[in-house]
Design an enzyme around this catalytic site. Structure first.
Site, mmCIF file in Angstrom:
data_model
loop_
_atom_site.group_PDB
_atom_site.id
_atom_site.type_symbol
_atom_site.label_atom_id
_atom_site.label_comp_id
_atom_site.label_asym_id
_atom_site.label_seq_id
_atom_site.Cartn_x
_atom_site.Cartn_y
_atom_site.Cartn_z
ATOM 1 N N TYR A 85 -28.053 38.227 34.504
ATOM 2 C CA TYR A 85 -29.268 37.507 34.916
ATOM 3 C C TYR A 85 -29.001 36.101 35.440
ATOM 4 C CZ TYR A 85 -29.865 35.723 29.985
ATOM 5 O OH TYR A 85 -29.726 35.143 28.755
ATOM 6 N N GLU A 86 -30.057 35.512 36.016
ATOM 7 C CA GLU A 86 -29.975 34.240 36.765
ATOM 8 C C GLU A 86 -29.018 34.355 37.953
ATOM 9 O OE1 GLU A 86 -32.289 32.594 35.902
ATOM 10 O OE2 GLU A 86 -32.588 32.939 33.777
ATOM 11 N N GLY A 87 -28.996 35.528 38.554
ATOM 12 C CA GLY A 87 -28.070 35.788 39.669
ATOM 13 C C GLY A 87 -26.803 36.407 39.121
#
Length: 462
Positions: A306-308
């Site tokens: 997550y978060e890229g």
């Protein structure tokens, strides 16, 4: 990016913890590719907006632990251009907030389901249905992605910190277990003559697993602190003149921008390696829930996603942060390394720490240029090399920081400081350079292997 009114209305209770907040980005059909999002924002006569759509993977998206939940929602205005340039940001509270700060009616933004996750079960991740909820615009129309990335980049540094914490707690538990658990005898002769077997910490590979976690934790902690110092220098230096000198501020922010994908991807990948190694120290007991080690492995796994995803971080580092300005920011990092090499290059006690960093620093320019030229001819070359490239860059940064830590430790020991902390730091640095840093040679070779062996594979992937 908010108005003074929005800040006064929301920030005091968000920062006190009386209210909590979310980032509502992802939708069922689009994750990283936010240009595809469909959530709509319809302007109303009073200057507010009616938001309608669906979001998924919203951490702490619904709970009863706070009086209000303030959702920051990405959505499209009716006249929005297609793609990521048509995204706006809205603040959409669970309960509408009156001008005096008190809570009004319930907004129609609801949890429609909870995702059943592999790990981090302590934080419920919600599917969110937004059915005409009232929100206000944050920042400029169609500029929502830039505003959201203020939080996104902070979150990426935070995700690196999560993996640092998991690496450290896994190491502490595995170290205690290795000192207590007895199995077999040392290959070099009995160490615990009063026991039926030796504690497993006498075995070389057990030490390798423990030291891998310790080295990755100490390197990560140094990098997180370094980024924090750069940010403090840029925004909170007590000398107004330093803050006002835009060149110095810009350079600090530029370095943080370069280091952010390394913090997010390198530290979390290392956390995966470290938590798995520490679980391995426990043998069969590591696979059993009651010992707690398997939770660290599960909890860390999301940090790489997550978060890229870490591949997105790698593309950001190589494509945007490095090749995007023809290596100008990388050269600034190179100057910092060069300065340390100049300071300690003739110090024989520092040779084992300085030489590997100096050698990789020299190689990095040629390595980067080579990939850049190949990428101009075929962009897939950048995609094929990016993940390996980020790990090389991560080791270069860790190597630089470990060399600086060794520099301080040697000076303290020479000055008569007998605190075992400094001796332990030198031993950890020696292990890192001998056993972990050499991975860079393999990574540069695989990065140079190019995209053909990946893309010319239609038969293999039929």
């Amino acid at each position: 990016h908010g108005t003074d009114e929005q800040k006064a209305l929301y920030l005091p209770k968000l920062t006190s913890g009386e209210w909590t907040g979310t980032m509502c980005l992802t939708e069922p059909h689009c994750g990283t590719d936010l240009g595809m999002l469909r959530t709509k924002a319809e302007p109303l006569a009073d200057g507010t907006y009616k938001i309608t759509g669906n979001k998924i993977f919203i951490s702490a998206g619904e709970h009863a632990m706070a009086a209000n939940i303030v959702h920051l929602v990405l959505a499209r205005l009716p006249d929005a251009p297609k793609g990521s340039k048509g995204i706006s940001l809205f603040v959409v509270p669970k309960f509408n907030v009156k001008p005096d700060g008190s809570l009004g009616e319930r907004n129609p933004i609801y949890c429609s389901g909870l995702e059943h996750k592999m790990g981090i079960h302590g934080n419920a991740t919600a599917q969110i249905a937004i059915d005409g909820a009232i929100g206000t615009l944050v920042g400029q129309p169609h500029k929502g992605l830039a505003a959201m990335f203020v939080m996104m980049n902070a979150a990426r540094l935070g995700v690196g910190n999560q993996s640092l914490g998991l690496t450290e707690v896994a190491f502490q538990n595995a170290l205690a277990y290795a000192k207590d658990r007895i199995q077999m005898r040392s290959l070099s002769g009995t160490k615990a003559k009063d026991k039926d077997a030796d504690p497993i910490i006498v075995h070389p590979d057990v030490r390798k697993m423990l030291l891998t976690a310790k080295a990755y934790a100490e390197g990560a902690r140094a990098l997180q602190i370094y980024c924090t110092l750069l940010l403090d220098k840029a925004h909170s230096h007590p000398d107004a003149k330093v803050r006002a000198e835009s060149e110095e501020l810009a350079e600090s922010e530029e370095l943080v921008a370069l280091l952010t994908p390394i913090v997010k991807a390198f530290i979390t990948d290392n956390g995966h390696t470290a938590t798995n190694a520490c679980m391995q120290v426990y043998g069969g007991h590591g696979f059993i829930k009651e010992w707690g080690m398997e939770q660290y492995v599960r909890d860390n796994r999301i940090n790489m996603i997550y978060e890229g995803t870490n591949t997105v971080q790698s593309l950001d580092l190589l494509g945007r942060k490095i090749l995007g300005n023809n290596g100008a920011t990388l050269k600034k990092l190179g100057k910092l390394i060069g300065k340390l090499v100049e300071e300690e290059g003739v110090n024989e006690k520092m040779a084992e720490f300085i030489n590997p960093v100096a050698y990789l620093g020299d190689q990095m320019t040629k390595f980067t240029t080579e990939i850049g030229f190949k990428g101009l001819q075929n962009p897939d070359e950048v995609g094929a090399a990016a993940v390996d490239y980020l790990r090389v860059a991560g080791h270069l940064v860790f190597g630089y920081l470990f060399a600086r830590m060794a520099q301080v430790a040697l000076r303290e020991i020479a000055a008569g400081n007998t605190d075992p902390f400094y001796g332990a730091k030198l031993q950890t640095a020696r292990f890192y350079f001998a056993k972990l840093f050499p991975e860079t040679a393999t990574l540069m070779r695989t990065a140079r292997a190019g995209s053909k062996v990946l893309m010319d594979t239609d038969l293999a992937l039929a």
